[in-house]
Design an enzyme around this catalytic site. Structure first.
Site, PDB file in Angstrom:
ATOM      1  N   SER A  67       0.806  -1.214   0.000  1.00 49.37           N
ATOM      2  CA  SER A  67       0.000   0.000   0.000  1.00 49.37           C
ATOM      3  C   SER A  67       0.847   1.276   0.000  1.00 49.37           C
ATOM      4  CB  SER A  67      -0.936  -0.061   1.212  1.00 49.37           C
ATOM      5  OG  SER A  67      -1.779   1.034   1.272  1.00 49.37           O
ATOM      6  N   ASP A 285      -3.189   6.461  -3.090  1.00 49.28           N
ATOM      7  CA  ASP A 285      -2.037   5.831  -2.432  1.00 49.28           C
ATOM      8  C   ASP A 285      -1.446   4.769  -3.363  1.00 49.28           C
ATOM      9  OD1 ASP A 285      -3.858   3.738  -2.124  1.00 49.28           O
ATOM     10  OD2 ASP A 285      -3.121   3.195  -0.134  1.00 49.28           O
ATOM     11  N   ASP A 287      -1.413   1.589  -3.772  1.00 45.09           N
ATOM     12  CA  ASP A 287      -2.189   0.502  -4.390  1.00 45.09           C
ATOM     13  C   ASP A 287      -3.609   0.957  -4.736  1.00 45.09           C
ATOM     14  OD1 ASP A 287      -2.963   0.644  -1.724  1.00 45.09           O
ATOM     15  OD2 ASP A 287      -3.339  -1.502  -1.548  1.00 45.09           O
ATOM     16  N   ALA A 389     -11.034   9.012   7.450  1.00 41.29           N
ATOM     17  CA  ALA A 389     -10.524  10.331   7.067  1.00 41.29           C
ATOM     18  C   ALA A 389      -9.371  10.189   6.075  1.00 41.29           C
ATOM     19  CB  ALA A 389     -10.072  11.085   8.313  1.00 41.29           C
ATOM     20  N   PRO A 520      -3.796   1.624  20.236  1.00 37.17           N
ATOM     21  CA  PRO A 520      -2.591   0.970  19.733  1.00 37.17           C
ATOM     22  C   PRO A 520      -2.701   0.847  18.218  1.00 37.17           C
ATOM     23  CG  PRO A 520      -4.064  -0.656  20.724  1.00 37.17           C
ATOM     24  CD  PRO A 520      -4.716   0.681  20.907  1.00 37.17           C
TER      25      PRO A 520
HETATM   26  C1  16G Z   1      -4.515  -0.122   7.449  1.00 36.11           C
HETATM   27  C2  16G Z   1      -5.988  -0.161   7.110  1.00 36.11           C
HETATM   28  C3  16G Z   1      -6.578   1.223   7.191  1.00 36.11           C
HETATM   29  C4  16G Z   1      -6.299   1.854   8.537  1.00 36.11           C
HETATM   30  C5  16G Z   1      -4.832   1.793   8.872  1.00 36.11           C
HETATM   31  C6  16G Z   1      -4.624   2.184  10.307  1.00 36.11           C
HETATM   32  C7  16G Z   1      -7.140  -1.534   5.483  1.00 36.11           C
HETATM   33  C8  16G Z   1      -7.225  -1.964   4.061  1.00 36.11           C
HETATM   34  N1  16G Z   1      -6.181  -0.664   5.769  1.00 36.11           N
HETATM   35  O1  16G Z   1      -3.821   0.617   6.488  1.00 36.11           O
HETATM   36  O2  16G Z   1      -7.952   1.116   6.996  1.00 36.11           O
HETATM   37  O3  16G Z   1      -6.704   3.193   8.558  1.00 36.11           O
HETATM   38  O4  16G Z   1      -4.367   0.461   8.728  1.00 36.11           O
HETATM   39  O5  16G Z   1      -3.302   2.019  10.663  1.00 36.11           O
HETATM   40  O6  16G Z   1      -7.894  -1.976   6.342  1.00 36.11           O
HETATM   41  P1  16G Z   1      -2.845   2.064  12.171  1.00 36.11           P
HETATM   42  O7  16G Z   1      -3.585   0.962  12.909  1.00 36.11           O
HETATM   43  O8  16G Z   1      -1.386   1.884  12.133  1.00 36.11           O
HETATM   44  O9  16G Z   1      -3.247   3.409  12.692  1.00 36.11           O
HETATM   45 MG    MG Z   2      -3.654   1.290   0.222  1.00 38.37          MG
END
Ligand code: 16G
Ligand code: MG
Length: 555
Positions: A67, A285, A287, A389, A520
Site C-alpha cells: 500500500s 495511495d 495501491d 478520514a 494501539p
Molecule cells: C490499514 C488499514 C486502514 C487503517 C490503517 C490504520 C485496510 C485496508 N487498511 O492501512 O484502513 O486506517 O491500517 O493504521 O484496512 P494504524 O492501525 O497503524 O493506525
Molecule cells: Mg492502500
C-alpha cells in the site's frame, strides 16, 4: 492428509523456510514487512488461500502490496469470496501458519485446522486463486512464491493477473463468485459506462458551472493507480484527467507523494506547486485504495487545502440523500420503500464532519479503525457509506435494495419515462455499478466525486466549504508494549491501563471543543494519539499532553 499431499507440502515448504527471529502478524490488513523477509510468508498465504477456497468452494484472491508504505516493503492479503477482507476468524490461523518454524510444524497446523474447519482435503475438491500485485520490484518474485504455495495443495490452481490495484483484484474476486464478467477490461467497462450514464443524467440547468469542467490533476503516488487511471480515462467523456507521479517518470513509490503523505503531512506531493494553485487535484495511495482531494495554495510553500475522506463521504451522502428524497416524493409506485441510509466513520473522522452529517439528519455509526470493521457495519444498511478520514471508503448497496431499484426503474420507465423519480432511481443504480462494492477504490471514488461535482455544479472550493474542519493533531508514542492499551466504544475510550482514560478526560476538559483518544496502532509498534480542538495551538497542546500521559502510564 494423504501421502501425496503431505510430500507436496514438505517438498515445497522446505524451499521457503521462514526467516529466523521474525514474528509476523496478519495485522489490520494482511502481513507487511521488509520485502526480503516475506518469501516464506507469501508462500504460506498461498496455501492459506487454497484452503480458504476449498472451505468456501469459491474463488479467493491474494494481493501482494504494501500500500502506502515504502518501496522496499511489501505485504500480502487475502480477498474473501465476497471480495471483502479475509474473515476475521481465520486471522489467528494465518498468524500461526506464517510463524510455523518448520515444514513439519506447518503440516501439523494444517492437519489440525483442516479437521477443525471440516475442510474437504486431498484433492476431493477444486480450488481457484486469483493473484495480483502492485508495482513494487519485489512483487514478481513474491507472486511466484504465492503460486508455489497454491500449487502445493492438490487440485488448487492459481491465476496470475499481473499488476493490478488492490481494489481491482477485490472487484474481480467478487465478480467471479457472482458469475459476472470479471476481467480487468470488464472492470474498466463497467466503471466507465456507469460514469457516462451518470453524466447523461445531470440536470441540464446545472451542468454548466464555471470551473467544474476544468481538468483534474491526479497524483498517482508513483504506484499502480496512475497507470490504471490513464487506461480508464480514455473511455470517459466530459472529464479531462492529467496524471502525475504515474511511476513512468522514474519517481519513487510513496516517497513525498501519495494520499497517505498528502493527508498526514498536509502538503502538496512532489510534482505539484504554486502554478497549480486553484486547480482541482487528487491523490491516490500506492495501491489505489485511498483517495483524497486537495488544492495548492498560491504561495510556494507547498501548503494545501485538504479535502479528505470525511468530505468525500459528505459529498456522497448529500448526493444519495438527494436522490432518495426525489424518489420518496414520487407517487403511485408499488412497493414504496423507505431506504435505510447509514453512515459509518471511525474516531478519526473530524468532529466537524460528524456534526455536519448529523445536521443532515443522517444516522452515524462509529467503528474501530480498519476497512474490515467499517465495511461490515455499512453492509447492514440498504445504502451504507463508509469512509476513513485517510481516504479509504466506498458506498455499499444491499442486494435487496438494488433489486427494488431495478423493479422501480422498470415501473417508472413504463409509467413516467423521463420523470425526476425515474432519473433519481437510474442515478442510484448507476452509482451502485460505478462505486466498487467489494472494497474502497480510489479509481471508482474519483469518478463518482467528479460526476457529483458536475451534477451539483460545484467547484472543489464550494465542496470544501460544506463545513470547516476542526484543527487536529496526530502523534505517535513508542511504548514498551502497545498491546497493554485496550480500548472500547470504537476506540474512543481506554479501559486499560486503569486511570489513563480519566487522565485523558481531565486534560481534554481544559480545551474548548476538545476531543482526544489514544489507540494501539494495528500496523506499527506505537500508540497513536489523536486530538482535536478549536485552534491548531490547542489541538497541538492537547495531543502533546496526552502523549506525555501515555508515556507516563506505559513508558
Ligand atoms: C490499514 C488499514 C486502514 C487503517 C490503517 C490504520 C485496510 C485496508 N487498511 O492501512 O484502513 O486506517 O491500517 O493504521 O484496512 P494504524 O492501525 O497503524 O493506525
Ligand atoms: Mg492502500
Amino acid at each position: 492428509m494423504n501421502e501425496q499431499q503431505q510430500s507436496l507440502i514438505l517438498e515445497s515448504s522446505s524451499r521457503f523456510l521462514p526467516p529466523q527471529g521474525v514474528k509476523l502478524s496478519y495485522g489490520t490488513a494482511g502481513f507487511r514487512a521488509d520485502a526480503s523477509l516475506l518469501q516464506s510468508t507469501v508462500y504460506r498465504v498461498g496455501i492459506l488461500a487454497a484452503l480458504r477456497s476449498l472451505k468456501t468452494q469459491s474463488v479467493i484472491g491474494v494481493m501482494i502490496t504494501a500500500s502506502h508504505n515504502k518501496v522496499s516493503d511489501n505485504g500480502v492479503k487475502i480477498a474473501d469470496p465476497n471480495g471483502g477482507m479475509l474473515s476475521q476468524h481465520w486471522e489467528p490461523f494465518a498468524d500461526a501458519l506464517a510463524n510455523a518454524p518448520s515444514p513439519q510444524e506447518l503440516i501439523r497446523l494444517i492437519n489440525e485446522f483442516v479437521k477443525k474447519e471440516g475442510i474437504q482435503f486431498d484433492g476431493v475438491k477444486h480450488a481457484e486463486i486469483l493473484l495480483g500485485r502492485d508495482t513494487r520490484p519485489s512483487g514478481e518474485a513474491l507472486l511466484e512464491a504465492a503460486k508455489e504455495g497454491v500449487a502445493s495443495i492438490v487440485r488448487a490452481v492459481a491465476m496470475d493477473l499481473g499488476i493490478l490495484t488492490t481494489p481491482q483484484l477485490h472487484w474481480m474476486v467478487r465478480a467471479r463468485n457472482k458469475g459476472m464478467k470479471a476481467s480487468e477490461q470488464d472492470y474498466v467497462e463497467q466503471l466507465s459506462s456507469s460514469f457516462r450514464c451518470l453524466m447523461d443524467l445531470i440536470p441540464s440547468e446545472r451542468s454548466k458551472f464555471d470551473g467544474t469542467n476544468d481538468k483534474l490533476v491526479v497524483d498517482g503516488a508513483n504506484g499502480v493507480g496512475g497507470l490504471k487511471l490513464k487506461v480508464l480515462e480514455k473511455l470517459l467523456n466530459g472529464l479531462i484527467i492529467e496524471v502525475r507521479n504515474s511511476s513512468e517518470d522514474g519517481g519513487v513509490l510513496n516517497e513525498g507523494v501519495g494520499a497517505d503523505y498528502v493527508q498526514k503531512e498536509k502538503v502538496a506531493p512532489h510534482g505539484f506547486g504554486s502554478s497549480d494553485a486553484g486547480i482541482r487535484c487528487a491523490s491516490l495511495d500506492g495501491d489505489a485504495d485511498r483517495l483524497v482531494y486537495f488544492t495548492v495554495h498560491p504561495e510556494s510553500s507547498g501548503a494545501i487545502d485538504l479535502v479528505d475522506g470525511d468530505k468525500i463521504l459528505s459529498l456522497f451522502a448529500l448526493f444519495i440523500q438527494e436522490q432518495l428524497s426525489i424518489l420518496n416524493e414520487k407517487e403511485g409506485t408499488k412497493n414504496n420503500h423507505q431506504a435505510r441510509l447509514g453512515i459509518v466513520q471511525t474516531a478519526y473522522a473530524n468532529g466537524a464532519s460528524t456534526n455536519y452529517l448529523k445536521q443532515l439528519g443522517l444516522e452515524i455509526n462509529l467503528t474501530p479503525t480498519g476497512v474490515k470493521y467499517l465495511h461490515e457495519k455499512a453492509a447492514e444498511f440498504d445504502i451504507g457509506i463508509y469512509f476513513e478520514a485517510n481516504g479509504h471508503g466506498t458506498v455499499l448497496f444491499s442486494e435487496s435494495f438494488v433489486g427494488w431499484l431495478e423493479a422501480t426503474t422498470n415501473e417508472l420507465s413504463a409509467k413516467s419515462k423521463g420523470s425526476d423519480a425515474e432519473k433519481a432511481a437510474l442515478r442510484l443504480l448507476a452509482t451502485s455499478r460505478l462505486i466498487n462494492q467489494a472494497v474502497g477504490d480510489a479509481l471508482s471514488g474519483v469518478l463518482l466525486v467528479e460526476v457529483i461535482l458536475q451534477h451539483m455544479g460545484w467547484s472543489i472550493h464550494r465542496w470544501n466549504e460544506l463545513y470547516h474542519d476542526l484543527p487536529s493533531r496526530q502523534l505517535k508514542v513508542k511504548v514498551a508494549d502497545r498491546t497493554t492499551v485496550i480500548t472500547t466504544n470504537a476506540e474512543t475510550v481506554v479501559v486499560s491501563p486503569p486511570g489513563l482514560q480519566e487522565a485523558i478526560n481531565n486534560e481534554t476538559g481544559k480545551y474548548s471543543q476538545g476531543r482526544c483518544f489514544v489507540r494501539p496502532s494495528g500496523t506499527e509498534d506505537v500508540v497513536r494519539v489523536y486530538a482535536e480542538a478549536s485552534s491548531q495551538e490547542a489541538a497541538d497542546s492537547l495531543a502533546n499532553s496526552v502523549a506525555k500521559l501515555v508515556d507516563q502510564f506505559l513508558g
